[in-house]
Design a protein around this motif. Structure first.
Motif, PDB file in Angstrom:
ATOM      1  N   THR A   1       0.804  -1.220   0.000  1.00  0.00           N
ATOM      2  CA  THR A   1       0.000   0.000   0.000  1.00  0.00           C
ATOM      3  C   THR A   1       0.838   1.272   0.000  1.00  0.00           C
ATOM      4  OG1 THR A   1      -0.132  -0.024   2.428  1.00  0.00           O
ATOM      5  CG2 THR A   1      -1.871  -1.178   1.215  1.00  0.00           C
ATOM      6  N   ASP A   2       2.108   1.166   0.414  1.00  0.00           N
ATOM      7  CA  ASP A   2       2.964   2.357   0.471  1.00  0.00           C
ATOM      8  C   ASP A   2       4.396   1.952   0.110  1.00  0.00           C
ATOM      9  OD1 ASP A   2       3.548   5.225   1.424  1.00  0.00           O
ATOM     10  OD2 ASP A   2       4.930   4.022   2.625  1.00  0.00           O
ATOM     11  N   PRO A   3       4.959   2.476  -0.960  1.00  0.00           N
ATOM     12  CA  PRO A   3       6.283   2.053  -1.420  1.00  0.00           C
ATOM     13  C   PRO A   3       7.387   2.233  -0.378  1.00  0.00           C
ATOM     14  CG  PRO A   3       5.171   3.283  -3.149  1.00  0.00           C
ATOM     15  CD  PRO A   3       4.329   3.416  -1.917  1.00  0.00           C
ATOM     16  N   THR A   4       7.352   3.318   0.372  1.00  0.00           N
ATOM     17  CA  THR A   4       8.382   3.550   1.387  1.00  0.00           C
ATOM     18  C   THR A   4       8.315   2.495   2.483  1.00  0.00           C
ATOM     19  OG1 THR A   4       8.356   5.938   0.961  1.00  0.00           O
ATOM     20  CG2 THR A   4       9.294   5.192   3.053  1.00  0.00           C
ATOM     21  N   HIS A   5       7.100   2.229   2.941  1.00  0.00           N
ATOM     22  CA  HIS A   5       6.902   1.192   3.967  1.00  0.00           C
ATOM     23  C   HIS A   5       7.359  -0.171   3.441  1.00  0.00           C
ATOM     24  CE1 HIS A   5       4.390  -2.042   5.777  1.00  0.00           C
ATOM     25  NE2 HIS A   5       4.749  -1.429   6.897  1.00  0.00           N
ATOM     26  N   ASP A   6       7.008  -0.491   2.196  1.00  0.00           N
ATOM     27  CA  ASP A   6       7.388  -1.777   1.625  1.00  0.00           C
ATOM     28  C   ASP A   6       8.904  -1.932   1.585  1.00  0.00           C
ATOM     29  OD1 ASP A   6       4.706  -2.102   1.243  1.00  0.00           O
ATOM     30  OD2 ASP A   6       4.741  -1.844  -0.939  1.00  0.00           O
ATOM     31  N   HIS A   7       9.594  -0.872   1.197  1.00  0.00           N
ATOM     32  CA  HIS A   7      11.053  -0.916   1.107  1.00  0.00           C
ATOM     33  C   HIS A   7      11.655  -1.148   2.493  1.00  0.00           C
ATOM     34  CE1 HIS A   7      15.202   0.437   0.432  1.00  0.00           C
ATOM     35  NE2 HIS A   7      14.975   0.178  -0.856  1.00  0.00           N
TER      36      HIS A   7
ATOM     37  N   THR B   1       7.679   0.182 -12.049  1.00  0.00           N
ATOM     38  CA  THR B   1       8.473   1.100 -11.235  1.00  0.00           C
ATOM     39  C   THR B   1       8.780   0.497  -9.878  1.00  0.00           C
ATOM     40  OG1 THR B   1       7.529   3.032 -12.353  1.00  0.00           O
ATOM     41  CG2 THR B   1       8.545   3.397 -10.193  1.00  0.00           C
ATOM     42  N   GLN B   2       7.755  -0.077  -9.221  1.00  0.00           N
ATOM     43  CA  GLN B   2       7.962  -0.651  -7.901  1.00  0.00           C
ATOM     44  C   GLN B   2       8.876  -1.878  -7.962  1.00  0.00           C
ATOM     45  OE1 GLN B   2       7.069   1.166  -5.411  1.00  0.00           O
ATOM     46  NE2 GLN B   2       6.132   2.516  -6.926  1.00  0.00           N
ATOM     47  N   GLY B   3       8.681  -2.693  -8.985  1.00  0.00           N
ATOM     48  CA  GLY B   3       9.545  -3.863  -9.120  1.00  0.00           C
ATOM     49  C   GLY B   3      10.995  -3.483  -9.319  1.00  0.00           C
ATOM     50  N   ASP B   4      11.242  -2.443 -10.108  1.00  0.00           N
ATOM     51  CA  ASP B   4      12.619  -1.979 -10.315  1.00  0.00           C
ATOM     52  C   ASP B   4      13.225  -1.451  -9.020  1.00  0.00           C
ATOM     53  OD1 ASP B   4      12.453  -2.662 -12.968  1.00  0.00           O
ATOM     54  OD2 ASP B   4      12.117  -0.616 -13.691  1.00  0.00           O
ATOM     55  N   ARG B   5      12.412  -0.777  -8.191  1.00  0.00           N
ATOM     56  CA  ARG B   5      12.904  -0.262  -6.914  1.00  0.00           C
ATOM     57  C   ARG B   5      13.318  -1.395  -5.974  1.00  0.00           C
ATOM     58  NH1 ARG B   5       9.289   3.733  -3.708  1.00  0.00           N
ATOM     59  NH2 ARG B   5      11.240   3.823  -2.517  1.00  0.00           N
ATOM     60  N   MET B   6      12.681  -2.560  -6.150  1.00  0.00           N
ATOM     61  CA  MET B   6      12.940  -3.695  -5.256  1.00  0.00           C
ATOM     62  C   MET B   6      14.021  -4.628  -5.796  1.00  0.00           C
ATOM     63  SD  MET B   6       9.031  -4.634  -4.198  1.00  0.00           S
ATOM     64  CE  MET B   6       8.038  -3.507  -3.180  1.00  0.00           C
TER      65      MET B   6
ATOM     66  N   LEU C   1       4.997  -7.180 -17.767  1.00  0.00           N
ATOM     67  CA  LEU C   1       5.846  -7.364 -16.591  1.00  0.00           C
ATOM     68  C   LEU C   1       6.721  -8.596 -16.733  1.00  0.00           C
ATOM     69  CD1 LEU C   1       3.641  -6.523 -13.464  1.00  0.00           C
ATOM     70  CD2 LEU C   1       5.677  -5.320 -14.246  1.00  0.00           C
ATOM     71  N   ALA C   2       6.116  -9.707 -17.176  1.00  0.00           N
ATOM     72  CA  ALA C   2       6.878 -10.938 -17.329  1.00  0.00           C
ATOM     73  C   ALA C   2       8.020 -10.762 -18.325  1.00  0.00           C
ATOM     74  CB  ALA C   2       5.950 -12.073 -17.765  1.00  0.00           C
ATOM     75  N   GLU C   3       7.804  -9.933 -19.331  1.00  0.00           N
ATOM     76  CA  GLU C   3       8.814  -9.721 -20.371  1.00  0.00           C
ATOM     77  C   GLU C   3       9.911  -8.750 -19.951  1.00  0.00           C
ATOM     78  OE1 GLU C   3       5.844 -10.394 -24.230  1.00  0.00           O
ATOM     79  OE2 GLU C   3       6.320  -8.370 -23.524  1.00  0.00           O
ATOM     80  N   THR C   4       9.626  -7.877 -18.962  1.00  0.00           N
ATOM     81  CA  THR C   4      10.581  -6.817 -18.628  1.00  0.00           C
ATOM     82  C   THR C   4      11.141  -6.895 -17.214  1.00  0.00           C
ATOM     83  OG1 THR C   4       8.791  -5.326 -17.935  1.00  0.00           O
ATOM     84  CG2 THR C   4       9.474  -5.228 -20.247  1.00  0.00           C
ATOM     85  N   SER C   5      10.542  -7.680 -16.348  1.00  0.00           N
ATOM     86  CA  SER C   5      10.969  -7.729 -14.950  1.00  0.00           C
ATOM     87  C   SER C   5      12.151  -8.672 -14.773  1.00  0.00           C
ATOM     88  CB  SER C   5       9.806  -8.189 -14.063  1.00  0.00           C
ATOM     89  OG  SER C   5      10.241  -8.364 -12.727  1.00  0.00           O
ATOM     90  N   GLU C   6      13.076  -8.296 -13.908  1.00  0.00           N
ATOM     91  CA  GLU C   6      14.192  -9.183 -13.580  1.00  0.00           C
ATOM     92  C   GLU C   6      13.753 -10.286 -12.636  1.00  0.00           C
ATOM     93  OE1 GLU C   6      17.785  -7.376 -12.379  1.00  0.00           O
ATOM     94  OE2 GLU C   6      17.880  -5.992 -14.065  1.00  0.00           O
ATOM     95  N   SER C   7      12.692 -10.051 -11.876  1.00  0.00           N
ATOM     96  CA  SER C   7      12.133 -11.089 -11.011  1.00  0.00           C
ATOM     97  C   SER C   7      11.052 -11.842 -11.772  1.00  0.00           C
ATOM     98  CB  SER C   7      11.515 -10.463  -9.745  1.00  0.00           C
ATOM     99  OG  SER C   7      12.485  -9.805  -8.978  1.00  0.00           O
TER     100      SER C   7
END
Length: 379
Positions: free
Chosen positions: A172-178, A210-215, A238-244
């Motif tokens: 729900t919140d990118p900062t909290h997730d990080h 964006t969030q996946g790249d941050r993680m 996402l499946a084509e571009t995500s490293e995870s």
């Protein structure tokens, strides 16, 4: 041998009006036969809806309650009965809750057949290919990031080498997730596989990317359900571009829906729930399609010991059934409904060789939390 009753059981811990968290309600069935054999199954879905689907009186030939469809039938005719339930309840839905109810009954029928023939379910499925299965621990992270240190340490002590977190405030919140991921990764170390479950909380492809790249720094094993399962284009991008790796599908049912999901979304991992997708019978078909499309199958499992027992039997019978979800729910239904549950030893579960699901239920607990609701009675 004939089916003489299909008992639909709704369990709930909180009172109505109180919030019900994951694992605090459950739906199970007991299929009774005239020989005394009883099959047990469950569905991780909305109990009141599933109970109604089983007990409802018929409206017409394609809108019949599942109990009515099955009475007098031979429980060993598993495939024929699956198709009969599917056809004769079709007006109530060929996806979603209708299939969830069929899933519970299908598991119970496999339980009966295995007891009748005196061999484990995995033998009926073609034979056991492994004696134990590696497990990953699924947990809901604490709201305060620092509070997750003790939680993760406990999971490592239990022998888990793979973890997944999701639910609560996560997503729900990118900062909290990080902050949460930083604490979990620092505590677990770099050698532990770590995955996250977003429960559809990322808004669209661009936001999710964006969030996946941050993680990226946390070296995630997979990102689960970042977007809804019907957002095929977003998931495929996402499946084509995500490293995870991208995973999903726990809410889908039937091989038809999974075939569409795999073809259109191209996930790296699919996660059918054996108590929702159509039971053991349909899970076999889904696995075949996943194999044809070079997609890994890692079943969803966050409920009671019934689901766990059924999933273990299925995974033991397939060549690539190497990973099982192990819920960390502290609900009494998750922990105590089955009195002889599958246990974790050094991060793995052992495959039982007993006939049937090999489980026993706590009937006192069932009586304590049982919700009574009866359909079909005229005043």
């Amino acid at each position: 041998m004939k089916i003489i009753d299909v008992e639909a059981i709704w369990l709930r811990i909180p009172s109505f009006g109180e919030l019900c968290e994951w694992g605090e309600d459950a739906f199970l069935v007991k299929v009774h036969t005239d020989t005394g054999l009883i099959g047990i199954g469950e569905s991780d879905s909305a109990p009141a809806v599933l109970k109604a689907l089983i007990e409802t009186p018929s409206s017409h030939s394609t809108s019949r309650g599942l109990r009515e469809i099955l009475l007098g039938e031979n429980p060993l005719d598993i495939d024929r009965l699956w198709n009969k339930m599917y056809d004769e309840s079709s007006y109530m839905g060929r996806r979603g809750a209708a299939i969830h109810a069929i899933s519970a009954i299908d598991i119970a029928l496999w339980d009966i057949a295995s007891q009748h023939y005196g061999v484990p379910i995995h033998t009926l499925l073609g034979g056991k290919v492994r004696d134990e299965i590696a497990a990953y621990g699924t947990f809901i992270p604490k709201d305060k990031p620092a509070d997750n240190v003790t939680l993760v340490e406990g999971l490592l002590e239990a022998g888990f080498s793979s973890l997944k977190l999701g639910g609560g405030l996560f997503g729900t919140d990118p900062t909290h997730d990080h902050e949460v991921l930083q604490v979990v990764r620092d505590t677990a170390g770099e050698n532990i596989d770590l995955a996250i479950d977003l429960v559809y909380r990322w808004k669209n492809y661009r936001y999710a990317k964006t969030q996946g790249d941050r993680m990226r720094e946390f070296n995630l094993n997979w990102i689960e359900e970042p977007l809804p399962s019907d957002d095929h284009l977003g998931l495929r991008r996402l499946a084509e571009t995500s490293e995870s790796r991208i995973s999903g599908g726990e809410g889908l049912s039937t091989v038809a829906e999974f075939t569409e999901f795999i073809r259109e979304s191209r996930p790296d991992i699919i996660q059918p729930d054996i108590t929702r997708c159509g039971g053991i019978s349909e899970m076999r078909k889904i696995h075949y399609v996943a194999t044809r499309y070079s997609t890994q199958l890692v079943p969803h499992g966050f409920s009671t010991g019934i689901l766990m027992a059924a999933t273990v039997q299925f995974l033991a019978s397939i060549r690539d059934g190497e990973l099982i979800e192990f819920s960390q729910s502290t609900s009494a239904l998750s922990l105590d409904l089955v009195t002889n549950p599958i246990v974790l030893t050094n991060g793995k579960v052992t495959v039982p060789d007993t006939p049937g699901l090999g489980i026993e239920l706590d009937e006192d607990l069932i009586s304590k939390y049982r919700v009574e609701m009866t359909l079909g009675t005229r005043l």
